[in-house]
Design a protein around this motif. Structure first.
Motif, PDB file in Angstrom:
ATOM      1  N   SER A  22      -1.633 -10.724 -14.841  1.00  0.00           N
ATOM      2  CA  SER A  22      -2.887  -9.972 -14.743  1.00  0.00           C
ATOM      3  C   SER A  22      -3.558 -10.182 -13.391  1.00  0.00           C
ATOM      4  CB  SER A  22      -3.838 -10.375 -15.875  1.00  0.00           C
ATOM      5  OG  SER A  22      -4.127 -11.765 -15.825  1.00  0.00           O
ATOM      6  N   GLU A  23      -3.494 -11.415 -12.859  1.00  0.00           N
ATOM      7  CA  GLU A  23      -4.074 -11.646 -11.538  1.00  0.00           C
ATOM      8  C   GLU A  23      -3.266 -10.937 -10.461  1.00  0.00           C
ATOM      9  OE1 GLU A  23      -6.657 -13.019  -8.590  1.00  0.00           O
ATOM     10  OE2 GLU A  23      -6.881 -12.921 -10.765  1.00  0.00           O
ATOM     11  N   LEU A  24      -1.950 -10.862 -10.638  1.00  0.00           N
ATOM     12  CA  LEU A  24      -1.137 -10.070  -9.717  1.00  0.00           C
ATOM     13  C   LEU A  24      -1.616  -8.624  -9.693  1.00  0.00           C
ATOM     14  CD1 LEU A  24       2.565 -11.235 -10.255  1.00  0.00           C
ATOM     15  CD2 LEU A  24       1.434 -10.914  -8.051  1.00  0.00           C
ATOM     16  N   CYS A  25      -1.869  -8.068 -10.876  1.00  0.00           N
ATOM     17  CA  CYS A  25      -2.327  -6.676 -10.946  1.00  0.00           C
ATOM     18  C   CYS A  25      -3.661  -6.507 -10.219  1.00  0.00           C
ATOM     19  CB  CYS A  25      -2.443  -6.244 -12.403  1.00  0.00           C
ATOM     20  SG  CYS A  25      -0.860  -6.130 -13.275  1.00  0.00           S
ATOM     21  N   ARG A  26      -4.564  -7.451 -10.394  1.00  0.00           N
ATOM     22  CA  ARG A  26      -5.874  -7.351  -9.721  1.00  0.00           C
ATOM     23  C   ARG A  26      -5.710  -7.319  -8.207  1.00  0.00           C
ATOM     24  NH1 ARG A  26      -6.766 -11.609 -13.461  1.00  0.00           N
ATOM     25  NH2 ARG A  26      -7.820 -10.860 -15.362  1.00  0.00           N
ATOM     26  N   GLN A  27      -4.907  -8.255  -7.687  1.00  0.00           N
ATOM     27  CA  GLN A  27      -4.778  -8.334  -6.236  1.00  0.00           C
ATOM     28  C   GLN A  27      -3.933  -7.200  -5.671  1.00  0.00           C
ATOM     29  OE1 GLN A  27      -4.297 -12.116  -4.380  1.00  0.00           O
ATOM     30  NE2 GLN A  27      -5.180 -13.268  -6.076  1.00  0.00           N
ATOM     31  N   ILE A  28      -2.937  -6.763  -6.406  1.00  0.00           N
ATOM     32  CA  ILE A  28      -2.134  -5.630  -5.938  1.00  0.00           C
ATOM     33  C   ILE A  28      -2.965  -4.352  -5.928  1.00  0.00           C
ATOM     34  CG2 ILE A  28      -0.180  -4.146  -6.528  1.00  0.00           C
ATOM     35  CD1 ILE A  28       1.202  -6.666  -7.629  1.00  0.00           C
ATOM     36  N   ALA A  29      -3.856  -4.189  -6.910  1.00  0.00           N
ATOM     37  CA  ALA A  29      -4.687  -2.981  -6.975  1.00  0.00           C
ATOM     38  C   ALA A  29      -5.545  -2.845  -5.716  1.00  0.00           C
ATOM     39  CB  ALA A  29      -5.568  -3.014  -8.220  1.00  0.00           C
ATOM     40  N   ARG A  30      -5.921  -3.977  -5.103  1.00  0.00           N
ATOM     41  CA  ARG A  30      -6.742  -3.924  -3.881  1.00  0.00           C
ATOM     42  C   ARG A  30      -5.973  -3.356  -2.693  1.00  0.00           C
ATOM     43  NH1 ARG A  30      -8.111  -9.441  -5.585  1.00  0.00           N
ATOM     44  NH2 ARG A  30     -10.069  -9.375  -6.743  1.00  0.00           N
ATOM     45  N   THR A  31      -4.646  -3.364  -2.765  1.00  0.00           N
ATOM     46  CA  THR A  31      -3.854  -2.843  -1.651  1.00  0.00           C
ATOM     47  C   THR A  31      -3.655  -1.334  -1.734  1.00  0.00           C
ATOM     48  OG1 THR A  31      -1.700  -3.129  -2.747  1.00  0.00           O
ATOM     49  CG2 THR A  31      -2.623  -5.050  -1.605  1.00  0.00           C
ATOM     50  N   GLU A  32      -4.212  -0.694  -2.776  1.00  0.00           N
ATOM     51  CA  GLU A  32      -4.128   0.758  -2.960  1.00  0.00           C
ATOM     52  C   GLU A  32      -2.679   1.240  -3.082  1.00  0.00           C
ATOM     53  OE1 GLU A  32      -6.297   2.503   0.220  1.00  0.00           O
ATOM     54  OE2 GLU A  32      -8.226   1.695  -0.444  1.00  0.00           O
ATOM     55  N   PRO A  33      -1.957   0.753  -4.111  1.00  0.00           N
ATOM     56  CA  PRO A  33      -0.585   1.234  -4.302  1.00  0.00           C
ATOM     57  C   PRO A  33      -0.581   2.682  -4.767  1.00  0.00           C
ATOM     58  CG  PRO A  33      -1.267  -0.086  -6.175  1.00  0.00           C
ATOM     59  CD  PRO A  33      -2.376  -0.193  -5.167  1.00  0.00           C
ATOM     60  N   ALA A  34       0.578   3.326  -4.606  1.00  0.00           N
ATOM     61  CA  ALA A  34       0.697   4.712  -5.080  1.00  0.00           C
ATOM     62  C   ALA A  34       0.584   4.757  -6.598  1.00  0.00           C
ATOM     63  CB  ALA A  34       2.032   5.301  -4.620  1.00  0.00           C
ATOM     64  N   GLU A  35       1.141   3.738  -7.267  1.00  0.00           N
ATOM     65  CA  GLU A  35       1.027   3.640  -8.720  1.00  0.00           C
ATOM     66  C   GLU A  35       1.303   2.194  -9.115  1.00  0.00           C
ATOM     67  OE1 GLU A  35       2.323   6.100 -12.741  1.00  0.00           O
ATOM     68  OE2 GLU A  35       3.704   6.050 -11.029  1.00  0.00           O
ATOM     69  N   GLY A  70       0.817  -1.202   0.000  1.00  0.00           N
ATOM     70  CA  GLY A  70       0.000   0.000   0.000  1.00  0.00           C
ATOM     71  C   GLY A  70       0.858   1.263   0.000  1.00  0.00           C
ATOM     72  N   GLY A  71       0.528   2.189  -0.894  1.00  0.00           N
ATOM     73  CA  GLY A  71       1.288   3.438  -0.977  1.00  0.00           C
ATOM     74  C   GLY A  71       2.621   3.308  -1.683  1.00  0.00           C
ATOM     75  N   GLN A  72       2.918   2.116  -2.238  1.00  0.00           N
ATOM     76  CA  GLN A  72       4.186   1.888  -2.939  1.00  0.00           C
ATOM     77  C   GLN A  72       3.965   1.954  -4.456  1.00  0.00           C
ATOM     78  OE1 GLN A  72       7.326   1.022  -1.163  1.00  0.00           O
ATOM     79  NE2 GLN A  72       6.006   2.016   0.354  1.00  0.00           N
ATOM     80  N   ARG A  73       5.049   2.157  -5.192  1.00  0.00           N
ATOM     81  CA  ARG A  73       5.002   2.105  -6.643  1.00  0.00           C
ATOM     82  C   ARG A  73       5.428   0.699  -7.055  1.00  0.00           C
ATOM     83  NH1 ARG A  73       7.396   6.335  -7.359  1.00  0.00           N
ATOM     84  NH2 ARG A  73       5.675   7.718  -7.816  1.00  0.00           N
ATOM     85  N   VAL A  74       4.501  -0.041  -7.675  1.00  0.00           N
ATOM     86  CA  VAL A  74       4.702  -1.463  -7.947  1.00  0.00           C
ATOM     87  C   VAL A  74       4.748  -1.693  -9.453  1.00  0.00           C
ATOM     88  CG1 VAL A  74       3.835  -3.804  -7.568  1.00  0.00           C
ATOM     89  CG2 VAL A  74       3.478  -2.044  -5.818  1.00  0.00           C
ATOM     90  N   LEU A  75       5.770  -2.428  -9.908  1.00  0.00           N
ATOM     91  CA  LEU A  75       5.932  -2.780 -11.311  1.00  0.00           C
ATOM     92  C   LEU A  75       5.704  -4.280 -11.490  1.00  0.00           C
ATOM     93  CD1 LEU A  75       6.954  -2.240 -14.270  1.00  0.00           C
ATOM     94  CD2 LEU A  75       9.252  -2.712 -13.406  1.00  0.00           C
ATOM     95  N   VAL A  76       4.858  -4.642 -12.465  1.00  0.00           N
ATOM     96  CA  VAL A  76       4.604  -6.037 -12.793  1.00  0.00           C
ATOM     97  C   VAL A  76       5.000  -6.264 -14.240  1.00  0.00           C
ATOM     98  CG1 VAL A  76       2.878  -7.870 -12.968  1.00  0.00           C
ATOM     99  CG2 VAL A  76       2.683  -6.163 -11.146  1.00  0.00           C
ATOM    100  N   THR A  77       5.971  -7.153 -14.480  1.00  0.00           N
ATOM    101  CA  THR A  77       6.317  -7.511 -15.860  1.00  0.00           C
ATOM    102  C   THR A  77       5.445  -8.691 -16.285  1.00  0.00           C
ATOM    103  OG1 THR A  77       8.007  -9.186 -15.369  1.00  0.00           O
ATOM    104  CG2 THR A  77       8.692  -6.862 -15.327  1.00  0.00           C
ATOM    105  N   GLY A  78       5.193  -8.796 -17.572  1.00  0.00           N
ATOM    106  CA  GLY A  78       4.269  -9.830 -18.038  1.00  0.00           C
ATOM    107  C   GLY A  78       2.874  -9.581 -17.514  1.00  0.00           C
ATOM    108  N   ALA A  79       2.494  -8.302 -17.392  1.00  0.00           N
ATOM    109  CA  ALA A  79       1.234  -7.936 -16.737  1.00  0.00           C
ATOM    110  C   ALA A  79       0.004  -8.394 -17.509  1.00  0.00           C
ATOM    111  CB  ALA A  79       1.172  -6.423 -16.528  1.00  0.00           C
ATOM    112  N   GLY A  80       0.159  -8.741 -18.775  1.00  0.00           N
ATOM    113  CA  GLY A  80      -0.991  -9.198 -19.540  1.00  0.00           C
ATOM    114  C   GLY A  80      -1.196 -10.693 -19.497  1.00  0.00           C
ATOM    115  N   GLY A  81      -0.266 -11.442 -18.879  1.00  0.00           N
ATOM    116  CA  GLY A  81      -0.378 -12.893 -18.815  1.00  0.00           C
ATOM    117  C   GLY A  81      -1.329 -13.355 -17.729  1.00  0.00           C
ATOM    118  N   SER A  82      -1.474 -14.672 -17.617  1.00  0.00           N
ATOM    119  CA  SER A  82      -2.409 -15.240 -16.637  1.00  0.00           C
ATOM    120  C   SER A  82      -2.020 -14.864 -15.217  1.00  0.00           C
ATOM    121  CB  SER A  82      -2.448 -16.766 -16.782  1.00  0.00           C
ATOM    122  OG  SER A  82      -2.801 -17.145 -18.093  1.00  0.00           O
ATOM    123  N   ILE A  83      -0.756 -15.091 -14.862  1.00  0.00           N
ATOM    124  CA  ILE A  83      -0.286 -14.757 -13.518  1.00  0.00           C
ATOM    125  C   ILE A  83      -0.134 -13.255 -13.360  1.00  0.00           C
ATOM    126  CG2 ILE A  83       1.608 -15.023 -11.882  1.00  0.00           C
ATOM    127  CD1 ILE A  83      -0.042 -17.504 -12.155  1.00  0.00           C
TER     128      ILE A  83
END
Length: 623
Positions: free
Chosen positions: A293-306, A278-291
């Motif tokens: 994209s799900e990482l992005c969904r769950q990380i978004a719930r933590t309210e990152p800074a970006e 939460g409040g951190q800037r998080v980078l996900v590589t392969g963000a369009g893949g199965s894993i």
């Protein structure tokens, strides 16, 4: 109800005094005055207690446990007040020369409690009975598997809503203390092992599974019994989804392949993850893949800074961006279309956006394809990982999590070997920087792109056959959300240079998986859909492993997550990796590339070597 309560209280008052004196002689005795005062004070007192607990503002025809609790509190309060009035208050006020007779006090209190509760309970029972009669006799008998909270909720809803067209005939539950008991008017008939007998004895026409802890073996047995009996099987949605309003009880779903493979679901310490990301800037590589994209969904719930979504395929990145913007409109996000092998572009991204945490999910993962495309596997999985890791080190990223694979353990494929080299690169960076650079290793993911389940389903839709490489092939399986929860847990618990492993239970035979999918699709194996064996493909093993013999697995703060402490990375790792990448870029012969990989990963089983035929040993923990 107010008039009915007043009349009932008056009647119970007269009955109590008449029973005490065996007639109405007390009206002519010295007790007439105290009895009159008792009546004038007790009735308003009782009615006041009912009003305080809002019993006159409740719909008793649809009463629930909340109404029952309020009723019990009201009558108990009234009973205590009535006893206090008769024994203490009347003498204290001079309205009675002594306390009232104990027999009058006790009987008037008990009769009053019964008179106040009975009409309300009857209203509830009558309403339910009337609705069931109006629904007619066309309700189909339903057997509920599991007498826990979810099962009880299901039975109650079916009983109260005959418009659903189902009537519960009983429960089956493996808890022996519940057998032959009535729960909410529905009997616990016995254990799950009696399913076949109970289906016949009660003419069951549908089975509903409500037990969330049913493992894959139990679900397979249930599905087989129901199929042999020709009885449809449905799964109740989680109670949390029903209570939150996301789904209704009427939305029972068919059995899915996840139900036949499931373990107890992996639970993540969501508070710790939110505190970390939460409040951190998080980078996900392969963000369009199965894993990814799900990482992005769950990380978004933590309210990152970006949230930075990095990928090479524009269409997949566009799709996850649209989904996230709709579901999490307040989370700032940025899409970055780039090849992870592009060192200059990657460095520019890290310098410009300064991520605090990186999840590296981008990789080539298809085993047979990579066997025929060694340079691509090496440049993407090794050079790409080195590019991301080096950029993370230069720009002082706090946490780095590599998505690895069970195929990196004693690899027999180029894909597995390159993943093992990626683990070594992350370990080297962790040792050099002292930062939280870790790897996460897990097995096959159900439903991911190109995985076995979507492939089998596509073959079933085409009428078959289902192609399996070997009848004894086994794999570990997990769902995409489980895999991502493990990754997030690693980000929280990692201290550096570790590999995290999920205790995935027992491996599943691919042949059993294929048979289950054929049955769940409504077909019969051998008659409607054929299964064919094609032989092991290049790089494949019969059994996958989650850890090597020299890796000591240790428990973590998470029951299903294990930590493997690795030995020191091989000397000359940087030189060997540079040499391998350069040979791949120069399009060297496959033999030379395989030889170079074998020098980096001595446990790599080269192409053409005999594959292991014995199942791996179970995971062993070291305290």
């Amino acid at each position: 109800m107010f008039v009915l309560d007043s009349t009932a209280l008056l009647a119970t008052w007269g009955i109590a005094w008449s029973l005490r004196f065996e007639g109405t002689g007390w009206l002519e005795s010295a007790w007439r005055g105290p009895a009159a005062y008792h009546l004038l004070l007790s009735v308003p007192m009782w009615l006041g207690c009912l009003a305080v607990f809002k019993l006159y503002r409740r719909a008793w025809a649809d009463a629930s446990i909340d109404e029952v609790k309020a009723m019990l509190l009201a009558v108990l309060t009234g009973a205590l007040a009535n006893i206090s009035l008769a024994l203490f208050l009347l003498p204290l006020l001079g309205l009675s020369p002594t306390r009232l007779p104990l027999s009058v006090v006790s009987s008037s209190t008990m009769w009053s409690m019964a008179a106040l509760m009975l009409p309300r309970l009857l209203a509830r029972v009558w309403h339910l009975h009337r609705r069931q009669r109006q629904a007619g006799r066309g309700l189909i008998p339903v057997l509920i598997l599991g007498a826990g909270p979810a099962g009880r909720l299901t039975a109650r809803e079916l009983a109260e809503h005959p418009e659903l067209g189902m009537r519960p005939v009983g429960y089956l539950d493996n808890d022996p203390s519940l057998h032959n008991l009535m729960i909410g008017g529905t009997r616990v008939l016995g254990p799950m092992t009696e399913l076949a007998t109970q289906l016949t004895d009660h003419g069951v026409r549908q089975v509903i599974v409500t037990c969330a802890n049913a493992n894959g073996v139990m679900m397979r047995s249930i599905v087989q019994v129901c199929e042999e009996a020709g009885v449809p099987l449905r799964i109740m949605p989680p109670v949390s989804d029903i209570l939150s309003g996301r789904v209704a009880l009427s939305q029972l779903r068919p059995v899915q392949i996840q139900d036949l493979l499931r373990r107890a679901p992996v639970q993540t310490d969501l508070l710790a993850v939110r505190r970390t990301l939460g409040g951190q800037r998080v980078l996900v590589t392969g963000a369009g893949g199965s894993i990814g994209s799900e990482l992005c969904r769950q990380i978004a719930r933590t309210e990152p800074a970006e949230l930075l979504l990095l990928g090479h395929g524009e269409n997949s990145i566009f799709e996850i961006q649209q989904e996230l913007q709709k579901s999490f409109p307040l989370v700032p996000m940025r899409c970055l279309i780039v090849d992870i092998r592009d060192e200059a572009r990657i460095d520019d991204i890290f310098a410009r956006y300064r991520p605090n945490t990186v999840f590296h999910a981008a990789a080539h993962k298809h085993v047979p394809l990579m066997e025929g495309n060694l340079p691509e596997a090496i440049t993407n999985n090794v050079k790409g990982t080195r590019t991301i890791v080096d950029a993370a080190v230069r720009h002082q990223v706090d946490r780095f999590v590599l998505i690895s694979s069970d195929k990196a353990v004693n690899p027999s494929s180029i894909m597995g070997a390159t993943k093992r080299i990626a683990e070594l690169l992350v370990q080297r960076a962790a040792i050099a920087t002292g930062r939280q650079f870790v790897s996460v290793r897990f097995g096959n993911v159900l439903g991911s792109r190109g995985s076995v389940v979507p492939t089998f389903l596509q073959q079933i839709r085409a009428g078959g056959p289902l192609t399996i490489t070997h009848p004894d092939m086994q794999r570990y399986f997990m769902t995409i959300p489980e895999a991502v929860q493990l990754v997030l847990q690693a980000a929280v618990q990692g201290t550096g240079s570790e590999v995290f492993v999920l205790d995935m239970g027992e491996p599943v035979r691919i042949l059993d998986l294929a048979k289950d999918l054929i049955r769940l699709s409504g077909f019969r194996e051998g008659e409607d859909i054929e299964i064919r064996f094609s032989g092991l493909r290049p790089g494949e093993k019969l059994f996958e492993e989650l850890s090597r013999d020299d890796e000591q697995l240790q428990p973590t703060g998470h029951a299903s997550v294990l930590r493997a402490r690795l030995g020191a990375p091989p000397t000359g790792l940087t030189y060997q990796v540079d040499l391998l990448v350069q040979k791949a870029l120069d399009r060297a012969e496959d033999g030379a590339l395989r030889q170079q990989i074998a020098e980096l990963v001595p446990e790599y089983i080269a192409l053409g070597t005999t594959h292991p035929v014995a199942a791996p040993a179970p995971l062993t923990l070291v305290a």
